[in-house]
Design a protein around this motif. Structure first.
Motif, PDB file in Angstrom:
ATOM      1  N   TYR A 126      41.394  27.190   8.743  1.00 33.36           N
ATOM      2  CA  TYR A 126      40.932  26.349   7.859  1.00 33.36           C
ATOM      3  C   TYR A 126      40.199  27.089   6.629  1.00 33.36           C
ATOM      4  N   ILE A 127      39.744  28.289   7.124  1.00 34.13           N
ATOM      5  CA  ILE A 127      39.087  29.233   6.138  1.00 34.13           C
ATOM      6  C   ILE A 127      40.116  29.388   4.922  1.00 34.13           C
ATOM      7  N   LYS A 128      41.269  29.476   5.124  1.00 30.04           N
ATOM      8  CA  LYS A 128      42.279  30.054   4.079  1.00 30.04           C
ATOM      9  C   LYS A 128      41.999  28.943   2.866  1.00 30.04           C
ATOM     10  N   TRP A 129      41.489  27.643   3.027  1.00 28.62           N
ATOM     11  CA  TRP A 129      41.604  26.699   2.011  1.00 28.62           C
ATOM     12  C   TRP A 129      39.989  26.386   1.455  1.00 28.62           C
ATOM     13  N   TRP A 130      39.280  27.259   1.870  1.00 26.05           N
ATOM     14  CA  TRP A 130      37.741  27.245   1.359  1.00 26.05           C
ATOM     15  C   TRP A 130      37.875  26.768  -0.037  1.00 26.05           C
ATOM     16  N   LYS A 131      38.459  27.702  -1.005  1.00 27.06           N
ATOM     17  CA  LYS A 131      38.168  27.337  -2.378  1.00 27.06           C
ATOM     18  C   LYS A 131      38.512  25.958  -2.706  1.00 27.06           C
ATOM     19  N   GLN A 132      39.638  25.435  -2.365  1.00 27.97           N
ATOM     20  CA  GLN A 132      40.319  24.204  -2.739  1.00 27.97           C
ATOM     21  C   GLN A 132      39.146  23.066  -2.179  1.00 27.97           C
ATOM     22  N   VAL A 133      38.911  23.427  -0.978  1.00 22.88           N
ATOM     23  CA  VAL A 133      37.779  22.401  -0.184  1.00 22.88           C
ATOM     24  C   VAL A 133      36.631  22.125  -1.069  1.00 22.88           C
ATOM     25  N   PHE A 134      35.891  23.362  -1.243  1.00 22.61           N
ATOM     26  CA  PHE A 134      34.621  23.182  -1.819  1.00 22.61           C
ATOM     27  C   PHE A 134      34.833  22.953  -3.481  1.00 22.61           C
ATOM     28  N   LEU A 135      35.825  23.158  -3.970  1.00 20.76           N
ATOM     29  CA  LEU A 135      35.935  22.889  -5.487  1.00 20.76           C
ATOM     30  C   LEU A 135      36.036  21.343  -5.401  1.00 20.76           C
ATOM     31  N   SER A 136      36.872  20.811  -4.563  1.00 20.28           N
ATOM     32  CA  SER A 136      36.837  19.267  -4.401  1.00 20.28           C
ATOM     33  C   SER A 136      35.587  18.718  -4.047  1.00 20.28           C
ATOM     34  N   ILE A 137      34.762  19.235  -2.978  1.00 14.34           N
ATOM     35  CA  ILE A 137      33.374  18.652  -2.581  1.00 14.34           C
ATOM     36  C   ILE A 137      32.620  18.652  -3.916  1.00 14.34           C
ATOM     37  N   PHE A 138      32.481  19.702  -4.433  1.00 17.28           N
ATOM     38  CA  PHE A 138      31.725  19.676  -5.772  1.00 17.28           C
ATOM     39  C   PHE A 138      32.122  18.771  -6.904  1.00 17.28           C
ATOM     40  N   ILE A 139      33.426  18.569  -7.245  1.00 17.42           N
ATOM     41  CA  ILE A 139      33.893  17.519  -8.393  1.00 17.42           C
ATOM     42  C   ILE A 139      33.265  16.030  -7.625  1.00 17.42           C
ATOM     43  N   VAL A 140      33.839  15.805  -6.536  1.00 18.61           N
ATOM     44  CA  VAL A 140      33.318  14.668  -6.043  1.00 18.61           C
ATOM     45  C   VAL A 140      31.888  14.409  -5.874  1.00 18.61           C
ATOM     46  N   ALA A 141      31.034  15.372  -5.715  1.00 18.81           N
ATOM     47  CA  ALA A 141      29.399  15.344  -5.405  1.00 18.81           C
ATOM     48  C   ALA A 141      29.340  14.989  -6.779  1.00 18.81           C
ATOM     49  N   PHE A 142      29.719  15.679  -7.970  1.00 22.85           N
ATOM     50  CA  PHE A 142      29.315  15.431  -9.128  1.00 22.85           C
ATOM     51  C   PHE A 142      29.116  13.828  -9.400  1.00 22.85           C
ATOM     52  N   LEU A 143      30.373  13.278  -9.145  1.00 25.42           N
ATOM     53  CA  LEU A 143      30.496  11.755  -9.583  1.00 25.42           C
ATOM     54  C   LEU A 143      29.620  10.892  -8.704  1.00 25.42           C
ATOM     55  N   PHE A 144      29.419  11.310  -7.497  1.00 23.51           N
ATOM     56  CA  PHE A 144      28.689  10.423  -6.515  1.00 23.51           C
ATOM     57  C   PHE A 144      27.231  10.599  -6.939  1.00 23.51           C
ATOM     58  N   ILE A 145      27.032  11.948  -7.287  1.00 23.10           N
ATOM     59  CA  ILE A 145      25.459  11.998  -7.554  1.00 23.10           C
ATOM     60  C   ILE A 145      25.235  11.217  -8.946  1.00 23.10           C
ATOM     61  N   VAL A 146      25.760  11.307  -9.740  1.00 26.39           N
ATOM     62  CA  VAL A 146      25.687  10.515 -11.081  1.00 26.39           C
ATOM     63  C   VAL A 146      25.450   8.958 -10.639  1.00 26.39           C
ATOM     64  N   TRP A 147      26.325   8.350  -9.907  1.00 32.38           N
ATOM     65  CA  TRP A 147      26.306   7.016  -9.448  1.00 32.38           C
ATOM     66  C   TRP A 147      25.148   6.794  -8.581  1.00 32.38           C
ATOM     67  N   ASP A 148      24.697   7.639  -7.807  1.00 34.52           N
ATOM     68  CA  ASP A 148      23.523   7.866  -6.956  1.00 34.52           C
ATOM     69  C   ASP A 148      22.248   7.552  -7.788  1.00 34.52           C
ATOM     70  N   ILE A 149      22.025   8.415  -8.938  1.00 27.99           N
ATOM     71  CA  ILE A 149      21.061   8.383  -9.789  1.00 27.99           C
ATOM     72  C   ILE A 149      20.929   7.286 -10.402  1.00 27.99           C
ATOM     73  N   ILE A 150      21.868   6.648 -10.909  1.00 28.38           N
ATOM     74  CA  ILE A 150      21.933   5.396 -11.612  1.00 28.38           C
ATOM     75  C   ILE A 150      21.429   4.214 -10.524  1.00 28.38           C
ATOM     76  N   PHE A 151      21.854   4.218  -9.452  1.00 32.61           N
ATOM     77  CA  PHE A 151      21.543   3.123  -8.640  1.00 32.61           C
ATOM     78  C   PHE A 151      20.198   3.287  -7.960  1.00 32.61           C
ATOM     79  N   THR A 152      19.769   4.480  -7.893  1.00 33.41           N
ATOM     80  CA  THR A 152      18.397   4.896  -7.380  1.00 33.41           C
ATOM     81  C   THR A 152      17.377   4.300  -8.564  1.00 33.41           C
ATOM     82  N   ARG A 153      17.735   4.578  -9.841  1.00 36.56           N
ATOM     83  CA  ARG A 153      16.814   4.250 -10.892  1.00 36.56           C
ATOM     84  C   ARG A 153      16.884   2.754 -10.815  1.00 36.56           C
TER      85      ARG A 153
END
Length: 227
Positions: free
Chosen positions: A26-53
Motif C-alpha cells: 500500500y505504501i507504493k501509492w502514498w503520494k497518490q493517497v495523500f495528494l487526494s486526501i489533501f485536495i478533498v480535505a481542502f474542499l471539506f474544510i471550506v465547507w466546514d468553516i462556512i457551516f460552523t460560522r
C-alpha cells in the motif's frame, strides 16, 4: 489529550502500521493517497468553516485541546486526514484480499439509479435545510457522474462502504454523544432531517460517502497517470 484527538489517532494507527505490509504494498501509492486526501480535505474544510460560522453544526470545547484554526478546532482538521486514510485503507485492503468480489454492472447501476431517485425526492422536499440540501446535492452529483461515465469504482465501493460504516458508527457515534455525557460535535436540527441513527444524523452517512468516494476517484485518477 482531548477525546476528539484520541479518536483521530486511534482511527489511523492500525491502518497506518499495516500500510507497511509488503504483500499489500500500500505504501507504493502514498503520494497518490495523500495528494487526494489533501485536495478533498481542502474542499471539506471550506465547507466546514462556512457551516460552523452559520451555526449548522459546532463543537464542544470540553472535548477539545482548545487550539483553533479559522474557527475550526485542530482536531477537526486532523479528522479530514485520519478518517479518510483509515477508510481508504479498508477499501484497498478489501480489494487486495478479495480481488474478485464486486457487484455486477447491472446491480451497481440499479442501486445508483435507485439512490438518485430517492435523493432527488429528499432534495425537493428539503430545500430549506442546509445540511440536507448541500450534502445530498453533492452526493447526487457524484452518483449522476458515475452513472453517465459508467464508473467501475462503485462496484467495489458499495461493498467496502458497508464495512467502513462499522468503525464509522463507533467513531461518529462517540463524536455525536454516544457513550459520553455530551456530544463533541453538535448539530442544528433545523438544518437537517432530524432523523438519527442512535445519535448520528442520517446525513452523516451521505457526508462520509461523499468524502471517501471522492478520494477514491482522485486516487484512481492519479494512479492511472503513473502506470
Amino acid at each position: 489529550m482531548s477525546l476528539y484527538l484520541i479518536l483521530n489517532l486511534a482511527s489511523i494507527s492500525i491502518p497506518f502500521l499495516y500500510s507497511f505490509n509488503k504483500k499489500m504494498n500500500y505504501i507504493k501509492w502514498w503520494k497518490q493517497v495523500f495528494l487526494s486526501i489533501f485536495i478533498v480535505a481542502f474542499l471539506f474544510i471550506v465547507w466546514d468553516i462556512i457551516f460552523t460560522r452559520n451555526g449548522v453544526w459546532g463543537f464542544n470545547n470540553s472535548y477539545l485541546t482548545g487550539l483553533y484554526i479559522f474557527n475550526l478546532p485542530i482536531e477537526e482538521w486532523l479528522f479530514f486526514i485520519c478518517i479518510p486514510y483509515a477508510s481508504i485503507f479498508i477499501h484497498y485492503a478489501f480489494q487486495h484480499f478479495f480481488p474478485n468480489i464486486r457487484l455486477s454492472v447491472l446491480s451497481t447501476r440499479t442501486i445508483t439509479i435507485a439512490l438518485i431517485l430517492l435523493i432527488s425526492a429528499i432534495l425537493i422536499l428539503n430545500l430549506d435545510k442546509a445540511y440536507t440540501f448541500y450534502n445530498y446535492g453533492f452526493l447526487l452529483l457524484i452518483l449522476v457522474f458515475c452513472l453517465f461515465t459508467k464508473n467501475k469504482e462503485l462496484e467495489v465501493f458499495y461493498l467496502t462502504f458497508l464495512i467502513i460504516l462499522i468503525p464509522f458508527f463507533i467513531v461518529n457515534g462517540i463524536l455525536t454523544g454516544s457513550f459520553i455525557p455530551n456530544e463533541v460535535v453538535w448539530y442544528n436540527d433545523l438544518e437537517n432531517l432530524g432523523i438519527r441513527i442512535g445519535t448520528i444524523p442520517i446525513e452523516d452517512i451521505g457526508y462520509a460517502f461523499n468524502m471517501l468516494f471522492l478520494n477514491i476517484l482522485l486516487i484512481e485518477k492519479f494512479k492511472s497517470t503513473v502506470k
